[in-house]
Design a protein around this motif. Sequence first.
Motif, mmCIF file in Angstrom:
data_model
loop_
_atom_site.group_PDB
_atom_site.id
_atom_site.type_symbol
_atom_site.label_atom_id
_atom_site.label_comp_id
_atom_site.label_asym_id
_atom_site.label_seq_id
_atom_site.Cartn_x
_atom_site.Cartn_y
_atom_site.Cartn_z
ATOM 1 N N ALA A 1 -10.317 1.276 -0.081
ATOM 2 C CA ALA A 1 -9.803 -0.108 -0.107
ATOM 3 C C ALA A 1 -8.520 -0.294 0.706
ATOM 4 C CB ALA A 1 -9.564 -0.535 -1.548
ATOM 5 N N PHE A 2 -8.003 0.788 1.292
ATOM 6 C CA PHE A 2 -6.736 0.631 2.020
ATOM 7 C C PHE A 2 -6.924 -0.215 3.279
ATOM 8 C CE2 PHE A 2 -5.981 4.824 -0.122
ATOM 9 C CZ PHE A 2 -5.119 4.289 -1.073
ATOM 10 N N VAL B 1 1.493 9.558 3.814
ATOM 11 C CA VAL B 1 0.917 10.693 3.091
ATOM 12 C C VAL B 1 -0.394 10.194 2.470
ATOM 13 C CG1 VAL B 1 1.349 12.290 1.179
ATOM 14 C CG2 VAL B 1 3.245 11.538 2.603
ATOM 15 N N ALA B 2 -1.510 10.859 2.788
ATOM 16 C CA ALA B 2 -2.807 10.302 2.365
ATOM 17 C C ALA B 2 -3.670 11.308 1.613
ATOM 18 C CB ALA B 2 -3.578 9.787 3.580
ATOM 19 N N ILE C 1 2.400 5.902 0.617
ATOM 20 C CA ILE C 1 1.496 6.801 -0.104
ATOM 21 C C ILE C 1 0.103 6.203 -0.259
ATOM 22 C CG2 ILE C 1 1.204 8.049 -2.281
ATOM 23 C CD1 ILE C 1 4.309 8.029 -2.423
ATOM 24 N N ALA C 2 -0.867 6.821 0.440
ATOM 25 C CA ALA C 2 -2.238 6.309 0.415
ATOM 26 C C ALA C 2 -3.067 7.059 -0.623
ATOM 27 C CB ALA C 2 -2.876 6.398 1.799
ATOM 28 N N THR C 3 -2.835 6.707 -1.876
ATOM 29 C CA THR C 3 -3.710 7.136 -2.975
ATOM 30 C C THR C 3 -3.482 6.158 -4.115
ATOM 31 O OG1 THR C 3 -4.544 9.022 -4.243
ATOM 32 C CG2 THR C 3 -2.154 8.791 -4.152
ATOM 33 N N GLU C 4 -4.109 6.403 -5.262
ATOM 34 C CA GLU C 4 -3.945 5.477 -6.383
ATOM 35 C C GLU C 4 -2.466 5.408 -6.756
ATOM 36 O OE1 GLU C 4 -4.813 3.705 -10.405
ATOM 37 O OE2 GLU C 4 -3.322 5.132 -9.719
ATOM 38 N N ALA D 1 0.468 2.465 -0.403
ATOM 39 C CA ALA D 1 -0.314 1.907 0.710
ATOM 40 C C ALA D 1 -1.048 0.666 0.210
ATOM 41 C CB ALA D 1 -1.303 2.948 1.213
ATOM 42 N N PRO D 2 -1.035 -0.402 0.995
ATOM 43 C CA PRO D 2 -1.643 -1.662 0.542
ATOM 44 C C PRO D 2 -3.166 -1.650 0.635
ATOM 45 C CG PRO D 2 -0.725 -1.894 2.736
ATOM 46 C CD PRO D 2 -0.449 -0.484 2.327
#
Length: 317
Positions: A182-183, A201-202, A237-240, A259-260
């Motif tokens: 969904a990012f 960071v993903a 930060i690209a996680t939940e 991360a949006p």
Amino acid sequence: MNSETIADNDLVQEILQLKADKNAVILAHYYQIPEIQDVADYVGDSLGLSQEAAKTDADIIVFAGVHFMAETAKIINPNKKVLLPDLDAGCSLAESAPTEAFENFIKQYPNHKVITYINCSAEVKALSDITCTSSNAIKVVNSYPKDQPIIFAPDKNLGKYVAKQTGRDLVLWDGACVVHEAFSMEKLLSIYKEHPKAEIVAHPESESHILKIAHYIGSTSQMLDYINNSSKSTFIIATEAGILHQIQQQVGNKTLIPAPSKEDNTCSCSECIYMKMNTMQKLRDCLKFGYPEVDVPEKIRIKAKLPIERMLALSKK
Ligand code: 13P
Ligand code: SF4
């Protein structure tokens, strides 16, 4: 102190008392709400949680996470009671691999080893040679000879990432995590423009275009360690978004930006609806009443145990 805070404190005290009275342990994933993380005995990623579940001497394991995690704990602890605060706390990845379809799929590749990401049902684990998590997937794939054909399921994004890192041609199942898909790249780049010194960071469940621009890729625990040890001060930060609570507690003064997601224009972060089904009230109730309990049919449990044990043996600290 307002009445809400007093009630919340009462709930925390009640949970701690019930836990002690019943010799229970609370294992929580980083995506749980902050209040649950704070009351847990252990907070960690999927691998850490399985390792804790394997070594606990508690009589009751309360799994503050989702169904496949509680199921994994039950598979390795048949004589313990495993409770999940909300039995409906599922996972889009686990749901993306129904047993019958998966069984038919693997029949098409008879000479392949089957590696399944731990985010799958006990039945799918029972059809696997070994399980893995995002923190050991590369190690698990590399534990097989280079010429061994491999099926990797159910997460195609993690699978593509692992295939690239190992230089291997993996047969992938077409599953994905709704949260990590969904990012919004556009919104992410616009935040990065505002914070050009930040690092992205993903999590490897994210799509490849997000991973391509990430400065670091890792499991939730690995992300936390990376940010902890980095000299940088700002991270996207690209996680939940639940993990921000734990990172903030450990790194103190660093700036953490979730991360949006494409859809959300309110909190501008990504939340897993399944992980967020667990509440403090449900946690208290499951400890108090010993319900909902997670069980696995013995025939499936025996078959699903072996691939988990193989993974745990390979990942010994
Ligand atoms: P890890 O915490 O193992 O990185 O897994 C993330 C996840 O999506 C769990 O559902
Ligand atoms: Fe499943 Fe994704 Fe939620 Fe993790 S974040 S539990 S992979 S839906």
